[in-house]
Design a protein around this motif. Structure first.
Motif, short mmCIF file in Angstrom:
data_model
loop_
_atom_site.label_atom_id
_atom_site.label_comp_id
_atom_site.label_asym_id
_atom_site.label_seq_id
_atom_site.Cartn_x
_atom_site.Cartn_y
_atom_site.Cartn_z
N ILE A 57 1.18 -1.29 0.17
CA ILE A 57 0.07 0.09 0.04
C ILE A 57 0.83 1.29 0.15
O ILE A 57 1.58 1.35 0.62
N ASN A 58 1.01 1.98 -0.85
CA ASN A 58 0.90 3.42 -0.99
C ASN A 58 -0.20 4.38 -0.79
O ASN A 58 -1.50 4.79 -0.46
N LYS A 59 0.41 5.41 0.34
CA LYS A 59 0.22 7.07 0.77
C LYS A 59 0.57 7.94 0.52
O LYS A 59 1.63 7.99 1.70
N GLN A 104 4.14 11.43 0.60
CA GLN A 104 4.28 10.19 0.00
C GLN A 104 4.03 9.71 1.59
O GLN A 104 6.03 9.37 2.52
N LEU A 110 3.24 6.87 3.12
CA LEU A 110 3.16 4.81 3.12
C LEU A 110 3.69 4.26 2.36
O LEU A 110 3.84 4.80 0.91
N THR A 152 -0.65 6.26 10.30
CA THR A 152 -1.59 6.44 8.61
C THR A 152 -2.37 4.72 8.37
O THR A 152 -2.77 4.81 7.68
N LEU A 153 -0.87 3.75 8.92
CA LEU A 153 -1.01 2.42 8.51
C LEU A 153 -2.12 2.28 9.50
O LEU A 153 -3.63 1.16 8.74
N SER A 168 -5.09 3.49 7.63
CA SER A 168 -5.85 2.15 6.75
C SER A 168 -6.42 1.53 6.74
O SER A 168 -7.26 0.62 5.83
N GLU A 203 -8.76 6.08 5.97
CA GLU A 203 -7.52 6.78 5.36
C GLU A 203 -7.68 6.11 3.60
O GLU A 203 -7.22 4.91 3.55
N VAL A 241 -5.80 4.12 0.35
CA VAL A 241 -4.83 4.19 0.23
C VAL A 241 -5.06 4.68 -1.81
O VAL A 241 -5.81 4.71 -2.41
N ASP A 242 -3.88 5.21 -1.99
CA ASP A 242 -3.26 5.47 -3.56
C ASP A 242 -3.34 4.30 -3.66
O ASP A 242 -4.01 4.55 -5.53
N THR A 267 -9.80 -3.27 0.47
CA THR A 267 -9.15 -1.81 -0.15
C THR A 267 -9.84 -0.72 -0.56
O THR A 267 -10.19 0.68 0.08
#
Length: 246
Positions: free
Chosen positions: A12-14, A20, A22, A47-48, A51, A56, A58-59, A71
């Protein structure tokens, strides 16, 4: 279907704007496992957790809970949060409700539990977090540690399958920290699957099955508690651990 991992986070990326927070984070959590997430401030730990609870979006990447990809289930987030309890740094209790009423509220409003049954559940949970005598006290009549234990009881009232704790003792005076950590450790010992963001290394040694170390948005290390504290960690994690323990 066999669920290999109770919770699985895959790449996961955020980002918040250009930052950035995550970076391709992946981890797994087994049923009944307690995972403690540590790392310097700003490393992405909170943030983890947010998510995982879909607070939040995730991107990119995927989050699987009990074998289901959650997700992008934003419309079902309220249903998911019935299964994932979260305890925050600040207690966020309703000031106009007593301790027992704070715990009763969600089962009544969300699960449709009767007032009498919700009261019985709340009293049992306040006993579980070791403050049954405070059932009729209002938040401003409770210490910080007692308020946080009410918050834990409130989360447990929804019968969650997973508990998330976001630095639950960071707003407490030192003498109140132990009473909250004792409750959390007991829940872990009873088999509650938990992810805990904390700087309390005593709790990590005592209750964690596994330690995850984050830095600058990345999961740098994931090791059993014995391995982590025994010295077989990478240099970045070891430097952090040396700083926090000395």
């Amino acid at each position: 279907m066999v669920v290999e991992h109770f919770l699985e986070i895959v790449g996961i990326n955020k980002s918040f704007g250009s930052v950035q927070v995550l970076k391709t984070c992946s981890m797994t959590v087994a049923a009944k496992e307690t995972v403690v997430v540590i790392g310097p401030s700003g490393s992405g730990k909170s943030t983890l957790l947010r998510s995982i609870n879909l607070l939040e979006p995730v991107d990119s990447g995927d989050i699987f809970f009990a074998g289901e990809n959650i997700t992008r289930e934003r419309k079902k987030a309220h249903l998911l949060r019935q299964q994932i309890g979260m305890v925050f740094q600040n207690f966020e209790l309703f000031a106009h409700l007593s301790a027992v009423e704070n715990v009763m509220l969600a089962p009544m409003k969300i699960l449709g539990v009767s007032s009498a049954d919700a009261h019985d559940i709340a009293v049992d949970l306040l006993r579980k977090v070791q403050i049954p005598e405070k059932a009729d006290a209002f938040p401003d009549e409770l210490s910080g540690g007692q308020q946080q234990r009410v918050a834990i009881a409130r989360a447990l009232a929804m019968r969650p399958k997973l508990m998330l704790y976001d630095e639950p003792t960071s707003a407490l005076d030192p003498e109140m920290i132990r009473e909250v950590l004792d409750v959390m450790a007991e829940l872990s010992a009873e088999g509650m699957t938990s992810i805990v963001v904390t700087h309390e290394m005593g709790f990590a040694r005592r209750a964690a099955d596994r330690i995850v170390f984050m830095e600058q948005g990345e999961i740098i290390e994931s090791a059993s508690s014995d391995q982590f504290f025994g010295g077989t960690v990478n240099d970045r994690a070891r430097r952090f651990l040396d700083q926090i323990l000395h």
